[in-house]
Design a protein around this motif. Structure first.
Motif, PDB file in Angstrom:
ATOM      1  N   LEU A 109       0.833  -1.208   0.000  1.00  0.00           N
ATOM      2  CA  LEU A 109       0.000   0.000   0.000  1.00  0.00           C
ATOM      3  C   LEU A 109       0.869   1.260   0.000  1.00  0.00           C
ATOM      4  CD1 LEU A 109      -2.985   0.910   0.208  1.00  0.00           C
ATOM      5  CD2 LEU A 109      -2.696   0.956   2.675  1.00  0.00           C
ATOM      6  N   VAL A 110       1.921   1.250   0.816  1.00  0.00           N
ATOM      7  CA  VAL A 110       2.772   2.443   0.896  1.00  0.00           C
ATOM      8  C   VAL A 110       3.602   2.596  -0.384  1.00  0.00           C
ATOM      9  CG1 VAL A 110       4.547   3.644   2.243  1.00  0.00           C
ATOM     10  CG2 VAL A 110       2.799   2.301   3.409  1.00  0.00           C
ATOM     11  N   ARG A 111       4.025   1.489  -0.941  1.00  0.00           N
ATOM     12  CA  ARG A 111       4.780   1.549  -2.216  1.00  0.00           C
ATOM     13  C   ARG A 111       3.924   2.165  -3.313  1.00  0.00           C
ATOM     14  NH1 ARG A 111      10.095  -1.348  -2.830  1.00  0.00           N
ATOM     15  NH2 ARG A 111      10.303   0.705  -3.687  1.00  0.00           N
ATOM     16  N   GLU A 112       2.619   1.876  -3.271  1.00  0.00           N
ATOM     17  CA  GLU A 112       1.739   2.461  -4.287  1.00  0.00           C
ATOM     18  C   GLU A 112       1.654   3.979  -4.127  1.00  0.00           C
ATOM     19  OE1 GLU A 112      -0.915  -1.577  -4.824  1.00  0.00           O
ATOM     20  OE2 GLU A 112      -1.834   0.136  -3.779  1.00  0.00           O
ATOM     21  N   MET A 113       1.785   4.441  -2.884  1.00  0.00           N
ATOM     22  CA  MET A 113       1.733   5.895  -2.636  1.00  0.00           C
ATOM     23  C   MET A 113       3.026   6.561  -3.095  1.00  0.00           C
ATOM     24  SD  MET A 113       0.374   5.941   1.276  1.00  0.00           S
ATOM     25  CE  MET A 113      -1.079   5.070   1.796  1.00  0.00           C
ATOM     26  N   LEU A 114       4.163   5.833  -2.941  1.00  0.00           N
ATOM     27  CA  LEU A 114       5.497   6.392  -3.234  1.00  0.00           C
ATOM     28  C   LEU A 114       6.293   5.392  -4.077  1.00  0.00           C
ATOM     29  CD1 LEU A 114       6.396   7.611   0.385  1.00  0.00           C
ATOM     30  CD2 LEU A 114       5.727   9.085  -1.514  1.00  0.00           C
ATOM     31  N   PRO A 115       5.938   5.235  -5.353  1.00  0.00           N
ATOM     32  CA  PRO A 115       6.565   4.152  -6.150  1.00  0.00           C
ATOM     33  C   PRO A 115       8.081   4.268  -6.309  1.00  0.00           C
ATOM     34  CG  PRO A 115       5.122   5.564  -7.508  1.00  0.00           C
ATOM     35  CD  PRO A 115       4.883   5.950  -6.093  1.00  0.00           C
ATOM     36  N   ASP A 116       8.631   5.481  -6.243  1.00  0.00           N
ATOM     37  CA  ASP A 116      10.079   5.625  -6.462  1.00  0.00           C
ATOM     38  C   ASP A 116      10.885   5.702  -5.165  1.00  0.00           C
ATOM     39  OD1 ASP A 116       9.734   5.539  -9.168  1.00  0.00           O
ATOM     40  OD2 ASP A 116       9.578   7.715  -9.390  1.00  0.00           O
ATOM     41  N   ALA A 117      10.213   5.544  -4.034  1.00  0.00           N
ATOM     42  CA  ALA A 117      10.939   5.617  -2.750  1.00  0.00           C
ATOM     43  C   ALA A 117      11.708   4.322  -2.517  1.00  0.00           C
ATOM     44  CB  ALA A 117       9.946   5.854  -1.622  1.00  0.00           C
ATOM     45  N   HIS A 118      12.672   4.370  -1.596  1.00  0.00           N
ATOM     46  CA  HIS A 118      13.417   3.180  -1.188  1.00  0.00           C
ATOM     47  C   HIS A 118      12.719   2.637   0.057  1.00  0.00           C
ATOM     48  CE1 HIS A 118      17.169   0.812  -1.300  1.00  0.00           C
ATOM     49  NE2 HIS A 118      16.918   0.654  -0.004  1.00  0.00           N
ATOM     50  N   PHE A 119      12.426   1.355   0.072  1.00  0.00           N
ATOM     51  CA  PHE A 119      11.675   0.751   1.189  1.00  0.00           C
ATOM     52  C   PHE A 119      12.603  -0.159   1.993  1.00  0.00           C
ATOM     53  CE2 PHE A 119       8.028  -2.368   2.356  1.00  0.00           C
ATOM     54  CZ  PHE A 119       7.878  -1.775   3.603  1.00  0.00           C
TER      55      PHE A 119
END
Ligand SMILES: O=P(O)(O)OC[C@H]1O[C@H](OP(=O)(O)OP(=O)(O)O)[C@H](O)[C@@H]1O
Ligand code: HPA
Ligand SMILES: [Mg+2]
Length: 175
Positions: free
Chosen positions: A120-130
């Motif tokens: 869910l969070v990746r969908e909000m910030l697709p280019d962020a590093h997780f």
């Protein structure tokens, strides 16, 4: 007539216990930062609350990042996972720092289990590093950097959820 047995919760299904002390958690967060230091620099850290707050504070301290935002998501009621609820989204200021897609932002959580929260969070910030400290196999593909993998049938007990208590000797049936 006896009622049906209650469905086992996620912790009961997991079976194995992996208790983590504050010391161990701090060490694992520092180890995570060593890896992240090769990937950054980051404009801001986004903590997935509440579990991500503790590693986010340690990682941000080690990386020298002072801008920290939260995305507040609730799913597990203790050990039972329900529908994900976004209680607070990412702030406009943090979104701006990440150019709207999360580029240069670092998302931090304590662990990925099924991967639902991380997805869910990746969908909000697709280019962020997780980054997470721990990862179970189902959630692992979602994470860019983590420290320790535990099996899917392991339940991780974090130090903020536990307390020291008496443990019976093995010969008395302790696991
Ligand atoms: O990969 P998943 O199956 O989605 O599970 C991982 C998430 O579950 C836990 O959070 P929880 O929803 O229990 O809330 P908390 O952080 O406030 O304890 C944990 O901190 C992760 O955020
Ligand atoms: O293994 C776990 N431990 C603590 N919280 C969790 N939330 C999902 N999986 C876990
Ligand atoms: Mg959480």
């Amino acid at each position: 007539m006896a009622g049906e047995a209650p469905e086992p919760n996620a912790q009961e299904k997991a079976g194995k216990a992996f208790p983590v002390s504050w010391d161990q958690f701090h060490r694992d967060c520092r180890a995570l930062t060593w890896r992240l230091n090769e990937v950054g620099p980051f404009h801001a850290v986004i903590a997935i609350t509440r579990g991500g707050l503790v590693p986010a504070a340690i990682v941000a301290r080690e990386l020298g990042v002072r801008v920290i935002d939260t995305v507040c998501i609730a799913s597990y009621d203790h050990t039972k996972q329900g529908d994900l609820q976004v209680l607070k989204g990412i702030s406009e200021a943090a979104m701006k720092l990440g150019g709207g897609t999360g580029k240069g932002l670092l998302i931090v959580d304590d662990l990925v289990d099924t991967g639902k929260t991380g997805k869910l969070v990746r969908e909000m910030l697709p280019d962020a590093h997780f980054a997470t400290v721990y990862a179970k196999p189902k959630g692992r593909p979602l994470v860019d950097t983590f420290i320790t993998e535990v099996s899917q049938d392991t339940w991780i007990f974090f130090p903020w959820d536990t307390a020291l208590s008496y443990h019976p000797p093995l010969r008395d049936g302790a696991a």
